[in-house]
Design a protein around this motif. Structure first.
Motif, PDB file in Angstrom:
ATOM      1  N   ARG A   1       0.850  -1.195   0.000  1.00 41.04           N
ATOM      2  CA  ARG A   1       0.000   0.000   0.000  1.00 41.04           C
ATOM      3  C   ARG A   1       0.885   1.244   0.000  1.00 41.04           C
ATOM      4  NH1 ARG A   1      -5.570  -1.048   0.981  1.00 41.04           N
ATOM      5  NH2 ARG A   1      -5.835  -3.197   0.266  1.00 41.04           N
ATOM      6  N   VAL A   2       0.256   2.387  -0.310  1.00 41.17           N
ATOM      7  CA  VAL A   2       0.976   3.658  -0.358  1.00 41.17           C
ATOM      8  C   VAL A   2       0.666   4.433   0.915  1.00 41.17           C
ATOM      9  CG1 VAL A   2       1.368   5.791  -1.644  1.00 41.17           C
ATOM     10  CG2 VAL A   2       0.810   3.682  -2.862  1.00 41.17           C
TER      11      VAL A   2
ATOM     12  N   ILE B   1       5.933   3.374   0.039  1.00 43.77           N
ATOM     13  CA  ILE B   1       5.327   2.050  -0.071  1.00 43.77           C
ATOM     14  C   ILE B   1       5.630   1.245   1.199  1.00 43.77           C
ATOM     15  CG2 ILE B   1       5.219  -0.087  -1.411  1.00 43.77           C
ATOM     16  CD1 ILE B   1       4.185   2.287  -2.943  1.00 43.77           C
ATOM     17  N   PHE B   2       4.601   0.586   1.735  1.00 51.24           N
ATOM     18  CA  PHE B   2       4.810  -0.297   2.886  1.00 51.24           C
ATOM     19  C   PHE B   2       3.936  -1.536   2.726  1.00 51.24           C
ATOM     20  CE2 PHE B   2       1.063   2.094   4.024  1.00 51.24           C
ATOM     21  CZ  PHE B   2       0.298   1.221   4.774  1.00 51.24           C
ATOM     22  N   LYS B   3       4.204  -2.554   3.518  1.00 55.07           N
ATOM     23  CA  LYS B   3       3.441  -3.796   3.465  1.00 55.07           C
ATOM     24  C   LYS B   3       2.396  -3.797   4.583  1.00 55.07           C
ATOM     25  CE  LYS B   3       7.093  -6.547   1.318  1.00 55.07           C
ATOM     26  NZ  LYS B   3       6.379  -6.619   0.027  1.00 55.07           N
ATOM     27  N   MET B   4       1.125  -3.834   4.187  1.00 52.58           N
ATOM     28  CA  MET B   4       0.015  -3.803   5.134  1.00 52.58           C
ATOM     29  C   MET B   4      -0.432  -5.227   5.460  1.00 52.58           C
ATOM     30  SD  MET B   4      -3.688  -1.919   4.785  1.00 52.58           S
ATOM     31  CE  MET B   4      -4.405  -3.244   3.800  1.00 52.58           C
ATOM     32  N   TRP B   5      -0.653  -5.490   6.740  1.00 51.21           N
ATOM     33  CA  TRP B   5      -1.027  -6.825   7.213  1.00 51.21           C
ATOM     34  C   TRP B   5      -2.536  -6.918   7.433  1.00 51.21           C
ATOM     35  CZ3 TRP B   5       2.474 -10.840   9.075  1.00 51.21           C
ATOM     36  CH2 TRP B   5       3.821 -10.559   8.790  1.00 51.21           C
ATOM     37  N   LYS B   6      -3.100  -8.048   6.998  1.00 48.65           N
ATOM     38  CA  LYS B   6      -4.498  -8.364   7.262  1.00 48.65           C
ATOM     39  C   LYS B   6      -4.612  -9.878   7.420  1.00 48.65           C
ATOM     40  CE  LYS B   6      -7.853  -6.432   5.030  1.00 48.65           C
ATOM     41  NZ  LYS B   6      -8.795  -5.998   3.970  1.00 48.65           N
ATOM     42  N   TYR B   7      -5.714 -10.320   8.003  1.00 43.50           N
ATOM     43  CA  TYR B   7      -6.034 -11.734   7.949  1.00 43.50           C
ATOM     44  C   TYR B   7      -6.540 -12.062   6.545  1.00 43.50           C
ATOM     45  CZ  TYR B   7      -5.706 -12.544  13.008  1.00 43.50           C
ATOM     46  OH  TYR B   7      -5.253 -12.694  14.285  1.00 43.50           O
ATOM     47  N   ARG B   8      -6.135 -13.218   6.021  1.00 41.95           N
ATOM     48  CA  ARG B   8      -6.622 -13.630   4.707  1.00 41.95           C
ATOM     49  C   ARG B   8      -8.103 -14.008   4.820  1.00 41.95           C
ATOM     50  NH1 ARG B   8      -7.558 -18.388   2.546  1.00 41.95           N
ATOM     51  NH2 ARG B   8      -6.525 -19.455   4.296  1.00 41.95           N
TER      52      ARG B   8
ATOM     53  N   GLY C   1       4.774   2.341  12.837  1.00 43.96           N
ATOM     54  CA  GLY C   1       4.764   3.707  12.331  1.00 43.96           C
ATOM     55  C   GLY C   1       4.356   3.834  10.883  1.00 43.96           C
ATOM     56  N   ASP C   2       3.954   2.715  10.231  1.00 44.19           N
ATOM     57  CA  ASP C   2       3.489   2.787   8.851  1.00 44.19           C
ATOM     58  C   ASP C   2       2.114   3.435   8.755  1.00 44.19           C
ATOM     59  OD1 ASP C   2       5.747   1.376   7.964  1.00 44.19           O
ATOM     60  OD2 ASP C   2       4.784  -0.549   8.390  1.00 44.19           O
TER      61      ASP C   2
END
Length: 486
Positions: A344-345, A351-358, A403-404
């Motif tokens: 995500r932006v 750019i960073f990597k966003m975490w979610k449950y699948r 901090g993202d």
């Protein structure tokens, strides 16, 4: 509906027709009753908060090991406290006979009134020596006021909603213009039924639209039938949602209903970008709008980061507690990873990597369009539960603590969509994205992110810790309602 009132003109003629005049008088009487009910509910809430605070303080006396003043002191001061707190609520606009605004504005008023009530109690203890209240009791009263006031307002709003459903209260609205701005105006009204607006229909010169419907709202005819439609449909307010309309055409429409008791509101083509802090200067007689948002001072950024860490830590505790159960349920449901990591932006385009449950089947393409209905076959059984309860967002506390992201802010968008942004759309990248925000609590999760930019701009122009607190508090009932969660 505050966005619709930026430019308003009131057309109040002297020749009121009898039916409209009678309806207006009944509406004013009903609104006074609503104010009375609201005051009564608030008074009960403040009284319950004070009594509950006293009862809790008494119950923990052995633990605190500090003497407590005689009970009659607290009972004697109860009327003064309730009266002072009601004055505080009145000062923040809670008892205006005008429409009370959106739930967000109501939430801000509740928080301000609760803090004001705390100041009232502290002031009484300072001014009158006989009212030397327990400090723990005073703090408990402030916390309980913040808990009881929303319940009181919900009861009053339920009473108001009942009157609206019975047809005893409400405003019949006609929207001029069935284009994008008109549809968004209808959407805003539908988002806030508590305001009491009922859109009767549209008027539009596009013959292809006349006689049809937008959603369930009919297009009643062309603009030339304005006066007849207002009279036939007993319209109370007009919303002119035609930003390309020339000044002379606009005034022609206003003058057509000049002798009728209807209000005319003009929607600016700014999608709610203007905030309540927008400054208007004049160069001779030309209005100049200053669209600058609040300055992000070092103190504000530090305070917001502390807020993120505190709330993020609490959410992180919930994440740790629920993770084993969710992970086991996902493994039993079928193959695939537990987490879904997405690019995500973030702030300033980083750019960073966003975490979610699948929540969708493993074979689903990573950047596929998100589900728009609860019957989407790509969503797994466990995923449907996670999405409906918003638990799929819980791993994002990792991004907050790193901090993202922030707890509150615009939703982070995917890179390929950000690449298509116009210059003004990139303004949403000026702030750190959030787990929750106006988009979530205003009931518009049934629209794509890039169709909700006005909510992001409103937040950017009005951001503050108070607004963040209100959004967090309102996220809880919004999540429990599961509205728009697919």
């Amino acid at each position: 509906m505050s966005e619709l009132a930026k430019n308003s003109v009131t057309a109040t003629g002297s020749g009121e027709s009898a039916p409209i005049s009678t309806r207006r008088r009944k509406s004013r009487t009903m609104r006074r009753w609503i104010v009375a009910v609201r005051i009564g509910c608030d008074a009960l809430a403040y009284a319950c908060a004070w009594i509950s605070a006293w009862a809790i303080r008494v119950s923990v006396s052995d633990l605190v090991e500090l003497p407590l003043n005689p009970a009659q002191i607290y009972w004697k001061s109860l009327p003064m406290i309730v009266f002072g707190c009601l004055l505080t609520s009145a000062a923040v606009g809670s008892y205006s006979t005008r429409r009370n605004g959106s739930p967000l504005e109501e939430g801000v008023r509740v928080v301000r009134a609760a803090f004001g009530s705390l100041l009232i109690v502290m002031s009484l203890g300072f001014l009158f020596k006989e009212y030397d209240y327990s400090r723990l009791l005073v703090v408990l009263f402030g916390v309980l006021s913040l808990m009881f006031l929303p319940i009181a307002r919900a009861i009053a709003s339920g009473f108001q909603g009942r009157l609206i459903k019975l047809g005893l209260l409400g405003t019949r609205v006609l929207i001029l213009g069935a284009g994008e701005i008109g549809i968004r105006s209808l959407q805003k009204v539908q988002d806030h039924p508590e305001i009491g607006y009922r859109v009767v229909g549209f008027l539009d010169d596009d013959q292809a639209k006349q006689g049809g419907q937008i959603g369930r709202t009919p297009v009643l005819g062309p603009l030339s039938s304005l006066r007849e439609t207002v009279d036939r449909e007993r319209i109370d307010e007009l919303i002119i949602a035609m930003p390309n309309l020339g000044q002379s055409q606009l005034m022609d429409l206003v003058m057509k209903v000049d002798d009728l008791p209807v209000k005319v509101r003009v929607v600016a083509d700014l999608f709610g970008v203007l905030s309540h802090e927008t400054r208007i200067d004049l160069i001779e007689d030309v209005p100049i709008y200053d669209l600058e948002g609040p300055d992000e001072t070092l103190a504000y950024r530090l305070a917001k980061r502390i807020f993120d860490l505190v709330v993020g830590s609490l959410a992180g505790l919930l994440f740790v507690i629920t993770f084993p159960f969710i992970a086991i349920a996902m493994k039993l449901d079928g193959p695939g990873d537990i987490f879904f990591v997405h690019e995500r932006v973030g702030e300033n385009g980083r750019i960073f990597k966003m975490w979610k449950y699948r929540t969708m089947a493993p074979e689903t393409e990573a950047y596929a369009v998100a589900p728009r209905e609860d019957t989407d076959p790509r969503v797994t059984r466990v995923g449907k539960f996670l999405r409906s309860t918003s638990l799929d967002e819980l791993p994002q506390v990792i991004n907050v603590l790193r901090g993202d992201m922030s707890i509150v802010g615009p939703r982070p968008e995917m890179p390929f969509i950000v690449e298509k942004y116009n210059e003004w759309q990139r303004k949403r990248l000026d702030v750190r994205p959030g787990i929750t925000g106006l988009w979530q609590i205003m009931g518009r999760k049934d629209l794509p992110l890039h169709d909700n930019l006005e909510y992001d701009f409103y937040y950017i122009k009005n951001r503050s810790l108070l607004l963040d607190l209100v959004i967090v508090l309102r996220t809880i009932p919004a999540t429990l309602s599961r509205k728009g969660a697919y």
